[in-house]
Design a protein around this motif. Sequence first.
Motif, short mmCIF file in Angstrom:
data_model
loop_
_atom_site.label_atom_id
_atom_site.label_comp_id
_atom_site.label_asym_id
_atom_site.label_seq_id
_atom_site.Cartn_x
_atom_site.Cartn_y
_atom_site.Cartn_z
N GLY A 1 -10.71 0.22 7.55
CA GLY A 1 -9.56 -0.53 7.07
C GLY A 1 -9.32 -0.30 5.58
O GLY A 1 -8.18 -0.15 5.13
N GLU A 2 -10.41 -0.26 4.82
CA GLU A 2 -10.29 -0.04 3.37
C GLU A 2 -9.66 1.32 3.07
O GLU A 2 -8.81 1.44 2.18
N GLU A 3 -10.06 2.34 3.83
CA GLU A 3 -9.49 3.68 3.65
C GLU A 3 -8.00 3.69 4.02
O GLU A 3 -7.17 4.26 3.33
N GLY A 4 -7.70 3.05 5.15
CA GLY A 4 -6.31 2.98 5.59
C GLY A 4 -5.42 2.28 4.58
O GLY A 4 -4.27 2.69 4.36
N LEU A 5 -5.97 1.24 3.94
CA LEU A 5 -5.20 0.49 2.95
C LEU A 5 -4.91 1.34 1.71
O LEU A 5 -3.79 1.31 1.19
N LYS A 6 -5.89 2.11 1.26
CA LYS A 6 -5.67 2.97 0.09
C LYS A 6 -4.57 4.00 0.38
O LYS A 6 -3.74 4.28 -0.49
N SER A 7 -4.56 4.55 1.58
CA SER A 7 -3.54 5.53 1.95
C SER A 7 -2.17 4.87 2.05
O SER A 7 -1.16 5.46 1.65
N LEU A 8 -2.13 3.64 2.57
CA LEU A 8 -0.88 2.89 2.65
C LEU A 8 -0.33 2.59 1.26
O LEU A 8 0.88 2.68 1.01
N GLN A 9 -1.21 2.24 0.34
CA GLN A 9 -0.77 1.86 -1.00
C GLN A 9 -0.08 3.01 -1.75
O GLN A 9 0.79 2.76 -2.58
N VAL A 10 -0.45 4.24 -1.43
CA VAL A 10 0.25 5.39 -2.01
C VAL A 10 1.71 5.39 -1.58
O VAL A 10 2.63 5.59 -2.38
N ILE A 11 1.92 5.13 -0.28
CA ILE A 11 3.28 5.12 0.28
C ILE A 11 4.09 3.94 -0.27
O ILE A 11 5.25 4.08 -0.63
N LEU A 12 3.44 2.78 -0.35
CA LEU A 12 4.12 1.61 -0.93
C LEU A 12 4.49 1.87 -2.39
O LEU A 12 5.56 1.46 -2.85
N GLY A 13 3.62 2.59 -3.10
CA GLY A 13 3.90 2.97 -4.49
C GLY A 13 5.11 3.89 -4.58
O GLY A 13 5.92 3.79 -5.51
N ALA A 14 5.26 4.77 -3.59
CA ALA A 14 6.41 5.68 -3.55
C ALA A 14 7.71 4.90 -3.37
O ALA A 14 8.72 5.18 -4.03
N PHE A 15 7.70 3.90 -2.49
CA PHE A 15 8.89 3.06 -2.30
C PHE A 15 9.22 2.29 -3.58
O PHE A 15 10.39 2.14 -3.94
N GLU A 16 8.17 1.82 -4.26
CA GLU A 16 8.39 1.10 -5.52
C GLU A 16 8.98 2.03 -6.58
O GLU A 16 9.88 1.64 -7.33
N SER A 17 8.51 3.26 -6.61
CA SER A 17 9.04 4.25 -7.54
C SER A 17 10.52 4.52 -7.27
O SER A 17 11.34 4.59 -8.19
N GLN A 18 10.87 4.66 -5.99
CA GLN A 18 12.27 4.88 -5.62
C GLN A 18 13.14 3.69 -6.07
O GLN A 18 14.23 3.86 -6.59
N ALA A 19 12.61 2.49 -5.86
CA ALA A 19 13.38 1.28 -6.18
C ALA A 19 13.55 1.06 -7.68
O ALA A 19 14.60 0.58 -8.12
N THR A 20 12.53 1.44 -8.46
CA THR A 20 12.58 1.16 -9.90
C THR A 20 12.98 2.36 -10.76
O THR A 20 13.32 2.20 -11.93
N GLY A 21 12.93 3.56 -10.15
CA GLY A 21 13.22 4.77 -10.92
C GLY A 21 12.12 5.12 -11.89
O GLY A 21 12.30 5.90 -12.84
N LYS A 22 10.92 4.57 -11.67
CA LYS A 22 9.79 4.83 -12.57
C LYS A 22 8.56 5.26 -11.78
O LYS A 22 8.44 4.94 -10.60
N ASN A 23 7.66 5.96 -12.46
CA ASN A 23 6.37 6.27 -11.83
C ASN A 23 5.59 4.97 -11.68
O ASN A 23 5.71 4.06 -12.50
N VAL A 24 4.76 4.91 -10.63
CA VAL A 24 3.99 3.71 -10.35
C VAL A 24 2.51 4.04 -10.44
O VAL A 24 2.02 4.96 -9.77
N LYS A 25 1.78 3.28 -11.28
CA LYS A 25 0.34 3.47 -11.42
C LYS A 25 -0.37 2.67 -10.32
O LYS A 25 -0.06 1.51 -10.09
N LEU A 26 -1.34 3.31 -9.67
CA LEU A 26 -2.02 2.66 -8.54
C LEU A 26 -3.41 2.17 -8.90
O LEU A 26 -4.02 1.44 -8.13
N ASP A 27 -3.92 2.56 -10.03
CA ASP A 27 -5.30 2.15 -10.39
C ASP A 27 -5.41 0.63 -10.56
O ASP A 27 -4.58 0.05 -11.24
#
Length: 341
Positions: free
Chosen positions: A315-341
Amino acid sequence: MSKKLRVAVIGCGAIAQRRHIPEYEVNENVELVAFADPVNERAQLYADKHNAKAYMDYEELLKEVEVDAVSVCTPNALHAPVAIAAAKAGAHVLVEKPMAVSTEEGTAMIEAARQNGVQLMVAHNQRYMPPHVKAKEILDSGRLGKVITFRTAFGHPGPEGWSVDGRNSWFFRKPEASMGAMGDLGVHKSDLIRHLLSDEVSEVGAFVGTIHKEGTDVDDNATCILRMRSGAIGTLTASWTYYKGGDNSTIIWCENGVLKIDTDPVDNVIVELTNGNVERYQVGAMATNEQQTHSGVVDAFVTHILEGTTPLVSGEEGLKSLQVILGAFESQATGKNVKLD
């Protein structure tokens, strides 16, 4: 082992029909005891075949049937509620990707599994495909040196040719799918690149949109730029509009050469070294929607349950992979790069 694992499949659409159910059927440690689907005939078909029970309501199934493990093959928006309910019923959970539609949901799933002492595994089958297993082995050997840059892509013509409901599939309805090509394909590649490089994505920038599929507001294309913690940078592409020439390839450029995965119709993995040497490996083809192969996911899930070991795609691995995709949606919405650390 004398007692077989009692398994229920919740959601009897395309992924259950083509991957989960056939792989459970040939696993000698498994007995399929229940099926659930809102379209009763789908569940009943498999229930009849396996002398099992059919349900339209997964909660009823979990209440009435004692199960050791559950495959969650529902639309994306139901992954978390079904997985959490199964964990609370004391069942180990194999959930399709994306594991959830938010970080909060993914975290709740991990917590439910932990509190109830059950396994939670995410069905990221890319890690188990022979070309990726071979590529991981080569990268882990260290002989290519430091990874500098990469590109990974996953594209096909879209779910209308794959889903049991065709163009009327839940894949195209945002309340049920939450995300389109990124949840279907992009999350596979964020998981794969993290796995191959043994590295985490630290920053993502993305263009995500609905370019060509009519009558839907889920994304059909995405192009992302990823920065890894190691400093390596690369691109990740997901598409439902590769109407000709589908793609599931990855190329990784390193200090001592380049690693090419699924770029050649014959040689699944190619290594071109800076010293001029070329290595070609034929290790078995990648699974496609048209050409299904045994994914290895179900066998791994069953083995982890029987041996009490942590799944490769926890589950922890799956969540990290999901968070990359969620970060991409946030980047599209804000027009900015999103830091995941």
